[in-house]
Write an enzyme that holds these catalytic residues in place. Sequence first.
Site, PDB file in Angstrom:
ATOM      1  N   ASP A   1     -58.041  46.796  16.939  1.00  0.00           N
ATOM      2  CA  ASP A   1     -57.427  46.751  15.618  1.00  0.00           C
ATOM      3  C   ASP A   1     -57.020  48.197  15.359  1.00  0.00           C
ATOM      4  OD1 ASP A   1     -57.064  47.133  12.816  1.00  0.00           O
ATOM      5  OD2 ASP A   1     -58.024  45.213  12.482  1.00  0.00           O
ATOM      6  N   HIS A   2     -55.717  48.479  15.458  1.00  0.00           N
ATOM      7  CA  HIS A   2     -55.329  49.899  15.492  1.00  0.00           C
ATOM      8  C   HIS A   2     -55.641  50.609  14.175  1.00  0.00           C
ATOM      9  CE1 HIS A   2     -51.590  48.529  13.565  1.00  0.00           C
ATOM     10  NE2 HIS A   2     -51.347  49.779  13.254  1.00  0.00           N
TER      11      HIS A   2
ATOM     12  N   GLU B   1     -45.557  47.799   3.275  1.00  0.00           N
ATOM     13  CA  GLU B   1     -44.578  48.278   4.258  1.00  0.00           C
ATOM     14  C   GLU B   1     -43.180  48.150   3.675  1.00  0.00           C
ATOM     15  OE1 GLU B   1     -45.678  47.440   8.565  1.00  0.00           O
ATOM     16  OE2 GLU B   1     -46.140  45.564   7.560  1.00  0.00           O
TER      17      GLU B   1
ATOM     18  N   ASP C   1     -51.156  38.205  10.260  1.00  0.00           N
ATOM     19  CA  ASP C   1     -50.697  39.447  10.877  1.00  0.00           C
ATOM     20  C   ASP C   1     -51.470  40.666  10.366  1.00  0.00           C
ATOM     21  OD1 ASP C   1     -48.852  40.950  12.514  1.00  0.00           O
ATOM     22  OD2 ASP C   1     -47.818  41.565  10.685  1.00  0.00           O
TER      23      ASP C   1
ATOM     24  N   HIS D   1     -56.542  43.984   9.718  1.00  0.00           N
ATOM     25  CA  HIS D   1     -56.560  45.341   9.156  1.00  0.00           C
ATOM     26  C   HIS D   1     -57.213  45.394   7.764  1.00  0.00           C
ATOM     27  CE1 HIS D   1     -54.005  45.867  12.502  1.00  0.00           C
ATOM     28  NE2 HIS D   1     -52.855  45.601  11.927  1.00  0.00           N
TER      29      HIS D   1
ATOM     30  N   LYS E   1     -44.344  42.932   3.338  1.00  0.00           N
ATOM     31  CA  LYS E   1     -43.198  43.621   3.952  1.00  0.00           C
ATOM     32  C   LYS E   1     -42.097  43.735   2.915  1.00  0.00           C
ATOM     33  CE  LYS E   1     -44.242  42.645   8.725  1.00  0.00           C
ATOM     34  NZ  LYS E   1     -44.736  43.942   9.198  1.00  0.00           N
TER      35      LYS E   1
HETATM   36  C1  BG6 Z   1     -49.313  45.457  13.072  1.00  0.00           C
HETATM   37  C2  BG6 Z   1     -48.540  44.293  12.518  1.00  0.00           C
HETATM   38  O1  BG6 Z   1     -50.610  45.047  13.422  1.00  0.00           O
HETATM   39  O2  BG6 Z   1     -49.408  46.472  12.088  1.00  0.00           O
HETATM   40  C3  BG6 Z   1     -47.163  44.739  12.042  1.00  0.00           C
HETATM   41  O3  BG6 Z   1     -48.388  43.317  13.533  1.00  0.00           O
HETATM   42  C4  BG6 Z   1     -47.282  45.899  11.077  1.00  0.00           C
HETATM   43  O4  BG6 Z   1     -46.484  43.658  11.415  1.00  0.00           O
HETATM   44  C5  BG6 Z   1     -48.151  46.993  11.673  1.00  0.00           C
HETATM   45  O5  BG6 Z   1     -45.972  46.399  10.830  1.00  0.00           O
HETATM   46  C6  BG6 Z   1     -48.428  48.069  10.643  1.00  0.00           C
HETATM   47  O6  BG6 Z   1     -49.083  49.138  11.258  1.00  0.00           O
HETATM   48  P1  BG6 Z   1     -48.961  50.612  10.678  1.00  0.00           P
HETATM   49  O7  BG6 Z   1     -49.839  51.417  11.563  1.00  0.00           O
HETATM   50  O8  BG6 Z   1     -47.492  50.972  10.790  1.00  0.00           O
HETATM   51  O9  BG6 Z   1     -49.403  50.554   9.268  1.00  0.00           O
END
Ligand code: BG6
Length: 494
Positions: free
Chosen positions: A182-183, A221, A240, A245, A345
């Site tokens: 989970d980045h 976003e 998503d 997150h 979004k």
């Molecule tokens: C991803 C989603 O996990 O995270 C994307 O699949 C989203 O839809 C993205 O745009 C957002 O990541 P960050 O790091 O740009 O906030």
Amino acid sequence: MSVDDPFSMIIFGASGDLARRKLIPALWSLYAARTLPEPFAIVCTARTDMSDGEFRTRMRESVGEFARLHPPSEQVWERFAAALCYVPGDPTSPDLYPRLEGRLGEIEAKLGAANRLFYCATPPSLYDDIVEHLGTSGLAHSGKGWTRIIVEKPFGRDLASARALNQQLASVFSEEQVYRIDHYLGKETVQNILVLRFANGIFEPVWNRNHVAHVQITVAETIGVETRGSYYEEAGALRDMMQNHLLQLLCLIAMEPPVTFDADPVRDEKNKVMRALRPIDPTRLDQIAVRGQYGPGFVGGRRVPGYREEKGVAPNSMTETYAALRLQVDSWRWAGVPFFLRTGKRLPNRVSEIVIRFHRTPHMIFRRDPAGVDPNVLVIRIQPDEGLDLTVAAKKPGPAMMLSPVTLDFKYGEVFGEESPEAYERLLLDAINGDATLYARGDWVEQAWALLDPVLTAWGRTPDPSFPNYEAGAWGPTAADALIARDGGTWRNP
Ligand code: BG6
Ligand code: NDP
């Protein structure tokens, strides 16, 4: 940090967007910053037919475009590129695996070790096949070193599919070998939440229902679905972003102090939060959840199409591009404190932040200017303006006792100066070093799906006739304002 074990990383889906924009640039930046353990090899595979040379040329371009650090010289790049190779093949076909084994055999003989980190960067529908073939081919069991596997999100699309994937992984790997990415957990400011809470004595005493009125978590976003329309049609904002997150952020805010900052103690505490989250009652969904879909509008002064006009999206799509939830953590610490989560979004600003809104003072002695005294607010700014601010009341200079809110502001960029590493850099390095603290555990993922399944089912069954219900460039549907207003709050719209 580094334990300097030689290792090979094997990337499935290496011709794709993730490898191009995130994985190879992150590995390069780690190498260029001299933090990647050496020696190493990166074995890339996908169906597209390419030679090693063609793949390296492509990756040289990606690194130039997306990496945090740019190649200081062609010689340094060439040294990195020598560790990159490409094996064309279909990951669903058993034929690929003996060829990978052959290539790995040659590489590992030179490295002097057989430590393997697999990375599933294909569409999620292929993870099952890849895991199965890694098991049956023996690639997952070299017997001569460690083996780990990183699995990209989305991890399943509901509780049943996440369980099935966990079982499939468990048939080949032990839980300690599985790294569910989970980045958000790799972002510096997200890691700082635990530092803020548990390395400072002043926050813990007020971090509870006695002092906190509510918590807001926003991940907004400005982008639409870009080139990912067909993926997003199947996902939507809840799957998503919310399932992973935002719920991870909630856990970091709500968890009890772990005994140490190690994988199991941290993840045990996060699991307790998941268990304490009050199950969502589908009969009261209108009080708990809001969904939205953007129509055409203006973002950053530019006219943008509605979701239904995006490439790969059905003209009558019912997929939500916005979701807000009111959750409750039924625990001694948080009883009665609502947690509001929202993500969308095509909102007006790209901003991820957590707002802790404290109670008003129990008694106001400055009666002549009660309007000037807002409750204290702590804002943890995850991105893009990384930092923290705390709003307090202050006396305005002058003879009268007039009050004004002032903000104590800490900005990462100003204090530390240097650019933060990308989340993928930190997470890849942790997986290479065998540290799963910042990865999701299987039971956490299942609990997150279990929480959201009732909403997914209800939304799947009943389309929302008001879609599209917010203009691109607006802060989501008006129902989201009503959601928080019922508890006397308003969203902070930065
Ligand atoms: C991803 C989603 O996990 O995270 C994307 O699949 C989203 O839809 C993205 O745009 C957002 O990541 P960050 O790091 O740009 O906030
Ligand atoms: P892509 O759709 O670009 O797929 C990656 C690669 O997988 C493709 O280049 C393709 O290579 C291969 N592939 C696609 N379909 C098949 C198939 N039917 N059979 C065999 N191979 C196939 O995905 P991304 O790179 O965007 O994402 C990879 C993973 O990472 C996904 O799980 C995604 O959800 C996740 N992810 C991606 C993010 C991103 O920003 N891109 C962000 C967060 C998560 P070839 O045709 O050469 O075989």
